[in-house]
Design an enzyme around this catalytic site. Structure first.
Site, PDB file in Angstrom:
ATOM      1  N   ARG A  53      14.698  -3.924  -4.655  1.00  0.00           N
ATOM      2  CA  ARG A  53      14.863  -3.244  -5.946  1.00  0.00           C
ATOM      3  C   ARG A  53      15.214  -4.236  -7.048  1.00  0.00           C
ATOM      4  NH1 ARG A  53      13.221  -0.324  -2.767  1.00  0.00           N
ATOM      5  NH2 ARG A  53      13.928   1.736  -2.156  1.00  0.00           N
TER       6      ARG A  53
ATOM      7  N   PRO B 182       0.851  -1.198   0.000  1.00  0.00           N
ATOM      8  CA  PRO B 182       0.000   0.000   0.000  1.00  0.00           C
ATOM      9  C   PRO B 182       0.880   1.240   0.000  1.00  0.00           C
ATOM     10  CG  PRO B 182       0.077  -0.992   2.201  1.00  0.00           C
ATOM     11  CD  PRO B 182       0.853  -1.905   1.293  1.00  0.00           C
TER      12      PRO B 182
ATOM     13  N   SER C 249      -3.993   1.479  -0.581  1.00  0.00           N
ATOM     14  CA  SER C 249      -3.781   2.215   0.664  1.00  0.00           C
ATOM     15  C   SER C 249      -5.037   2.989   1.054  1.00  0.00           C
ATOM     16  CB  SER C 249      -2.625   3.202   0.451  1.00  0.00           C
ATOM     17  OG  SER C 249      -2.617   4.192   1.450  1.00  0.00           O
TER      18      SER C 249
ATOM     19  N   HIS D 235       8.365   0.479   7.375  1.00  0.00           N
ATOM     20  CA  HIS D 235       7.609   1.443   6.575  1.00  0.00           C
ATOM     21  C   HIS D 235       8.521   2.106   5.528  1.00  0.00           C
ATOM     22  CE1 HIS D 235       3.485   3.344   6.995  1.00  0.00           C
ATOM     23  NE2 HIS D 235       3.992   4.040   5.986  1.00  0.00           N
TER      24      HIS D 235
ATOM     25  N   THR E  34      -1.946  -1.515   9.161  1.00  0.00           N
ATOM     26  CA  THR E  34      -0.603  -0.960   9.390  1.00  0.00           C
ATOM     27  C   THR E  34      -0.492  -0.497  10.834  1.00  0.00           C
ATOM     28  OG1 THR E  34      -0.483  -0.262   7.090  1.00  0.00           O
ATOM     29  CG2 THR E  34       1.049   0.787   8.608  1.00  0.00           C
TER      30      THR E  34
ATOM     31  N   GLN F 215      -5.635  -1.802   2.640  1.00  0.00           N
ATOM     32  CA  GLN F 215      -4.837  -1.457   3.820  1.00  0.00           C
ATOM     33  C   GLN F 215      -5.563  -0.411   4.654  1.00  0.00           C
ATOM     34  OE1 GLN F 215      -3.373   1.793   3.954  1.00  0.00           O
ATOM     35  NE2 GLN F 215      -2.354   1.539   5.915  1.00  0.00           N
TER      36      GLN F 215
ATOM     37  N   LYS G 141       1.063  -5.201   9.483  1.00  0.00           N
ATOM     38  CA  LYS G 141       2.265  -4.647   8.848  1.00  0.00           C
ATOM     39  C   LYS G 141       2.975  -3.676   9.786  1.00  0.00           C
ATOM     40  CE  LYS G 141       3.370  -1.976   4.686  1.00  0.00           C
ATOM     41  NZ  LYS G 141       3.406  -0.642   5.305  1.00  0.00           N
TER      42      LYS G 141
ATOM     43  N   GLY H 130       6.957  -1.435  -2.770  1.00  0.00           N
ATOM     44  CA  GLY H 130       6.351  -0.112  -2.847  1.00  0.00           C
ATOM     45  C   GLY H 130       7.041   0.726  -3.900  1.00  0.00           C
TER      46      GLY H 130
ATOM     47  N   GLY I  44      10.679  -3.403   2.185  1.00  0.00           N
ATOM     48  CA  GLY I  44      11.735  -2.430   2.453  1.00  0.00           C
ATOM     49  C   GLY I  44      13.011  -2.763   1.719  1.00  0.00           C
ATOM     50  N   GLY I  45      13.324  -1.987   0.709  1.00  0.00           N
ATOM     51  CA  GLY I  45      14.616  -2.106   0.034  1.00  0.00           C
ATOM     52  C   GLY I  45      14.646  -3.029  -1.166  1.00  0.00           C
TER      53      GLY I  45
ATOM     54  N   TYR J   1      -5.566   2.035   8.326  1.00  0.00           N
ATOM     55  CA  TYR J   1      -4.913   2.587   9.513  1.00  0.00           C
ATOM     56  C   TYR J   1      -5.945   2.621  10.626  1.00  0.00           C
ATOM     57  CZ  TYR J   1      -0.951   4.312   6.826  1.00  0.00           C
ATOM     58  OH  TYR J   1       0.174   4.395   6.052  1.00  0.00           O
TER      59      TYR J   1
HETATM   60  C1  GLV Z   1       2.099   6.714   4.561  1.00  0.00           C
HETATM   61  O1  GLV Z   1       1.883   5.553   4.686  1.00  0.00           O
HETATM   62  C2  GLV Z   1       3.377   7.247   4.322  1.00  0.00           C
HETATM   63  O2  GLV Z   1       4.377   6.551   4.555  1.00  0.00           O
HETATM   64  O3  GLV Z   1       3.452   8.398   3.892  1.00  0.00           O
END
Ligand code: GLV
Length: 389
Positions: free
Chosen positions: A311, A78, A107, A276, A156, A128, A252, A330, A308-309, A130
């Protein structure tokens, strides 16, 4: 048009085509951006073992994530404001994911709405959420996700407060952009983006405007988060979400073994080891280094994923080797989208898949299900350290 052969090519093109404030929003971390950089750098520290004279025919990277068949252990993370990277961005990304055969996660802070995605793809996707102060608004959002046939909910947990991102503050991030002189000058250099935006009505937060009380316009993301996100979020709230939803729940933002155990105790079907994307607690370790201990602690109880990371497809394979049964991407998606819309996301997925598949072959495997940490070289080898320490 440059020849696109890797994710970095897409990033470079996205940087040219996307207005500065939205490119920066995606391609940044909080404070010193140390964790953001480590996420990527720590993948490079893992070295692979090359095997030879192994039959490499008929390879498969297919698996399942919370029971959903996937062509590779990758799903789209998301990402807030995706529809500002490219007009109708979430629709483009969701279509590319559905065609490729991996899940798309929408998201809460998206530009296209839950209903837009359901109508555009006709396929189940993930949503996703919040934890917000307004539980009625949350319950309504969960209900909308159910009506839209979402087949998993991603909650999240690491954004009760927002990490300070210097670039966003300096750029005056708003959606749509405010007409300051600096913004206007920058937008004039992005005709393709402007044309796309002129052709869509989706220019603000589609899941919220008109659905959550008091939200008619989204000025500052950070201000809205401060007002609406619930800083009191705790485990009983997670149980509340689980009960409201009743389906697969993915938690998450887990970085510590204690929290991974609590997540498993409170009904998670999967957890995402995630900082994140280095956007929240700067100074936290990279996700890939946090992963192994968490897999060891709860990997036999629930699915452990990471983000995360990532690529390259090599990173996906390394995460898998360390026990991640899935990953989320992401920025790799965002770069593809900003560069070339749906075709760019499709290209990003092809690139990741090809790199994953070929690397798996070099490591002597034809089926990802059989890949484990034995494809990685141990970090310390006395016979090597003697010369390279
Ligand atoms: C929201 O999820 C952000 O990281 O900006």
């Amino acid at each position: 048009m440059p020849v696109i052969t890797n994710i970095e090519d897409l990033r470079v093109l996205a940087e040219k085509r996307v207005p500065r404030m939205f490119y920066d929003y995606a391609d940044s971390g909080s404070w010193t951006e140390g964790t953001y950089r480590d996420n990527e750098a720590d993948f490079h520290r893992l070295k692979l073992r090359q095997r030879v004279a192994v039959n490499m025919e008929n390879r498969s990277t297919a698996t399942t994530m919370v029971g959903v068949p996937v062509k590779m252990p990758v799903s789209i993370a998301p990402v807030g404001l995706t529809g500002m990277q490219h007009a109708d961005g979430e629709i483009h990304a969701a279509r590319a994911a559905a065609k490729f055969g991996i899940p798309f996660t929408l998201s809460t802070m998206s530009i296209c709405s839950i209903e837009d995605i359901a109508a555009a793809t006709g396929q189940p996707f993930w949503f996703q959420l919040y934890m917000m102060r307004d539980r009625d608004a949350m319950a309504r959002m969960i209900e909308r996700a159910r009506v839209a046939r979402c087949n998993a909910l991603v909650l999240t947990l690491d954004l009760q407060v927002i990490g300070q991102r210097h670039k966003d503050l300096k750029n005056g991030l708003t959606a749509p952009p405010r007409p300051t002189l600096r913004n206007i000058l920058n937008l004039m250099t992005k005709p393709r983006w402007c044309l796309g935006m002129a052709g869509t009505k989706r220019r603000t937060f589609g899941n919220l405007v008109g659905h959550v009380k008091g939200v008619s316009d989204m000025s500052s993301l950070a201000a809205w988060t401060n007002e609406q996100f619930d800083p009191r979020l705790s485990w009983p709230d997670v149980e509340w979400v689980k009960k409201q939803w009743g389906g697969k729940l993915i938690l998450k933002g887990i970085m510590e073994v204690e929290d991974a155990r609590l997540a498993a105790d409170h009904g998670a079907d999967a957890i995402v080891v995630s900082n994140h994307g280095g956007r929240q607690l700067d100074g936290a370790p990279s996700s890939i280094t946090a992963l192994p201990a968490i897999v060891e602690a709860v990997g036999s109880r629930i699915e452990v994923w990471m983000d995360g990371g990532i690529r390259s497809g090599q990173d996906v394979l390394k995460a898998w080797a360390l026990g991640a049964r899935g990953t989320m991407i992401g920025r790799a998606m965002v770069y593809g989208l900003g560069a070339m819309g749906e075709a760019g996301v499709a290209r990003a997925l092809q690139i990741l898949h090809k790199e994953l598949d070929v690397t798996m072959a070099f490591c002597g495997h034809t089926d990802i299900q059989r890949v484990d940490s034995s494809i990685l070289l141990p970090p310390h080898r006395p016979e090597v350290d003697r010369y390279f320490a």
